[in-house]
Design a protein around this motif. Sequence first.
Motif, PDB file in Angstrom:
ATOM      1  N   ASP A  71      -2.523  -8.217  -3.728  1.00  0.00           N
ATOM      2  CA  ASP A  71      -1.983  -6.926  -3.308  1.00  0.00           C
ATOM      3  C   ASP A  71      -0.504  -6.879  -3.685  1.00  0.00           C
ATOM      4  O   ASP A  71       0.269  -7.735  -3.247  1.00  0.00           O
ATOM      5  CB  ASP A  71      -2.146  -6.781  -1.792  1.00  0.00           C
ATOM      6  CG  ASP A  71      -1.705  -5.411  -1.288  1.00  0.00           C
ATOM      7  OD1 ASP A  71      -1.116  -4.633  -2.069  1.00  0.00           O
ATOM      8  OD2 ASP A  71      -1.946  -5.121  -0.101  1.00  0.00           O
ATOM      9  N   PRO A  72      -0.070  -5.912  -4.484  1.00  0.00           N
ATOM     10  CA  PRO A  72       1.332  -5.876  -4.916  1.00  0.00           C
ATOM     11  C   PRO A  72       2.292  -5.347  -3.860  1.00  0.00           C
ATOM     12  O   PRO A  72       3.509  -5.399  -4.049  1.00  0.00           O
ATOM     13  CB  PRO A  72       1.296  -4.940  -6.126  1.00  0.00           C
ATOM     14  CG  PRO A  72       0.176  -4.001  -5.815  1.00  0.00           C
ATOM     15  CD  PRO A  72      -0.858  -4.833  -5.099  1.00  0.00           C
ATOM     16  N   ASN A  73       1.758  -4.837  -2.756  1.00  0.00           N
ATOM     17  CA  ASN A  73       2.624  -4.256  -1.733  1.00  0.00           C
ATOM     18  C   ASN A  73       3.252  -5.325  -0.841  1.00  0.00           C
ATOM     19  O   ASN A  73       2.722  -6.428  -0.683  1.00  0.00           O
ATOM     20  CB  ASN A  73       1.849  -3.270  -0.863  1.00  0.00           C
ATOM     21  CG  ASN A  73       1.558  -1.971  -1.595  1.00  0.00           C
ATOM     22  OD1 ASN A  73       2.258  -1.608  -2.534  1.00  0.00           O
ATOM     23  ND2 ASN A  73       0.513  -1.281  -1.174  1.00  0.00           N
ATOM     24  N   CYS A  74       4.365  -4.966  -0.258  1.00  0.00           N
ATOM     25  CA  CYS A  74       5.095  -5.852   0.652  1.00  0.00           C
ATOM     26  C   CYS A  74       4.206  -6.264   1.815  1.00  0.00           C
ATOM     27  O   CYS A  74       3.513  -5.438   2.406  1.00  0.00           O
ATOM     28  CB  CYS A  74       6.336  -5.120   1.171  1.00  0.00           C
ATOM     29  SG  CYS A  74       7.226  -5.977   2.488  1.00  0.00           S
ATOM     30  N   TRP A  75       4.221  -7.555   2.164  1.00  0.00           N
ATOM     31  CA  TRP A  75       3.384  -8.023   3.264  1.00  0.00           C
ATOM     32  C   TRP A  75       3.981  -7.675   4.626  1.00  0.00           C
ATOM     33  O   TRP A  75       3.317  -7.785   5.638  1.00  0.00           O
ATOM     34  CB  TRP A  75       3.162  -9.531   3.169  1.00  0.00           C
ATOM     35  CG  TRP A  75       4.422 -10.335   3.063  1.00  0.00           C
ATOM     36  CD1 TRP A  75       5.369 -10.518   4.024  1.00  0.00           C
ATOM     37  CD2 TRP A  75       4.874 -11.056   1.921  1.00  0.00           C
ATOM     38  NE1 TRP A  75       6.379 -11.309   3.555  1.00  0.00           N
ATOM     39  CE2 TRP A  75       6.110 -11.665   2.268  1.00  0.00           C
ATOM     40  CE3 TRP A  75       4.354 -11.266   0.645  1.00  0.00           C
ATOM     41  CZ2 TRP A  75       6.830 -12.456   1.374  1.00  0.00           C
ATOM     42  CZ3 TRP A  75       5.073 -12.050  -0.233  1.00  0.00           C
ATOM     43  CH2 TRP A  75       6.295 -12.635   0.125  1.00  0.00           C
ATOM     44  N   ARG A  76       5.249  -7.253   4.663  1.00  0.00           N
ATOM     45  CA  ARG A  76       5.855  -6.854   5.934  1.00  0.00           C
ATOM     46  C   ARG A  76       5.527  -5.403   6.265  1.00  0.00           C
ATOM     47  O   ARG A  76       4.869  -5.109   7.254  1.00  0.00           O
ATOM     48  CB  ARG A  76       7.378  -7.019   5.883  1.00  0.00           C
ATOM     49  CG  ARG A  76       7.876  -8.431   5.896  1.00  0.00           C
ATOM     50  CD  ARG A  76       9.372  -8.471   6.191  1.00  0.00           C
ATOM     51  NE  ARG A  76       9.979  -9.632   5.554  1.00  0.00           N
ATOM     52  CZ  ARG A  76      10.577  -9.601   4.373  1.00  0.00           C
ATOM     53  NH1 ARG A  76      10.685  -8.460   3.716  1.00  0.00           N
ATOM     54  NH2 ARG A  76      11.088 -10.694   3.861  1.00  0.00           N
ATOM     55  N   CYS A  77       6.028  -4.494   5.424  1.00  0.00           N
ATOM     56  CA  CYS A  77       5.845  -3.067   5.718  1.00  0.00           C
ATOM     57  C   CYS A  77       4.515  -2.541   5.209  1.00  0.00           C
ATOM     58  O   CYS A  77       3.981  -1.565   5.739  1.00  0.00           O
ATOM     59  CB  CYS A  77       7.000  -2.256   5.139  1.00  0.00           C
ATOM     60  SG  CYS A  77       7.082  -2.238   3.325  1.00  0.00           S
ATOM     61  N   GLY A  78       3.973  -3.163   4.150  1.00  0.00           N
ATOM     62  CA  GLY A  78       2.672  -2.774   3.627  1.00  0.00           C
ATOM     63  C   GLY A  78       2.633  -1.442   2.915  1.00  0.00           C
ATOM     64  O   GLY A  78       1.561  -0.968   2.542  1.00  0.00           O
TER      65      GLY A  78
END
Length: 231
Positions: A71-78
């Motif tokens: 998943d290329p999205n940030c793992w914090r904010c998603g």
Amino acid sequence: MLQARDSESPLFMGRWETELNQSLSDSEWGTILFLTHHGTQAVRYHESSYKILACWYCTPLRLFQCVGTADPNCWRCGTELGSYLHIWWTCPLLQTYWKWIRDAIRDVTDITLDLKPQVFLLLLTGQPTTSFRKSVAFRLLLAARYLVPRHWRRKTVPSLREWVTQVDEIYRVEERIASRDDISLSSISPGSTGHSTLPRPLSATDWTWTSRGAEVEKMEDKRTLSWDFRT
């Protein structure tokens, strides 16, 4: 990596300039490289500085580009792409942390740092390089940067309690190194600030740093943190 910049600059220079959308001068790179190489003798923080500079840490976007399945999205904010700059700086959850650090450094040292990634991540503070390397503010920044990878691949961000603990560790490590090298630390005042050689040790349990003339209260994890500054 620390050689003078030439026509074939290290890849990390171009990557940082791309991330920041800003060209950095040879003088600015000289400051960055000097503080990375000569900043501290505390090995783990020295290593951390090299890793940050070299873009060593693998972000969600980089994993996606390499293997195509992550998943290329940030793992914090998603919600946003997890680029190197986002994971280290622009993520809304992490911005709160960096604002805490900026305010604490200002209250402890009277140095107001611009809330910019080149200041907090690359150490381009605008302060005189040699004196800044010996300052309390520099070590507060080292501790703050070191904690971000401690929460790698998590939704959480570092707490102020963790930060105080790391500042204390830097002090104790450098104190041991100085003692080993027969350098006396007796001349360092516990209440000194700004461009002192080392910060005084902080307790992670008493939450009080005695320095001078103001009191700042911050709320963190529903707990009031008091920085008590007295002359």
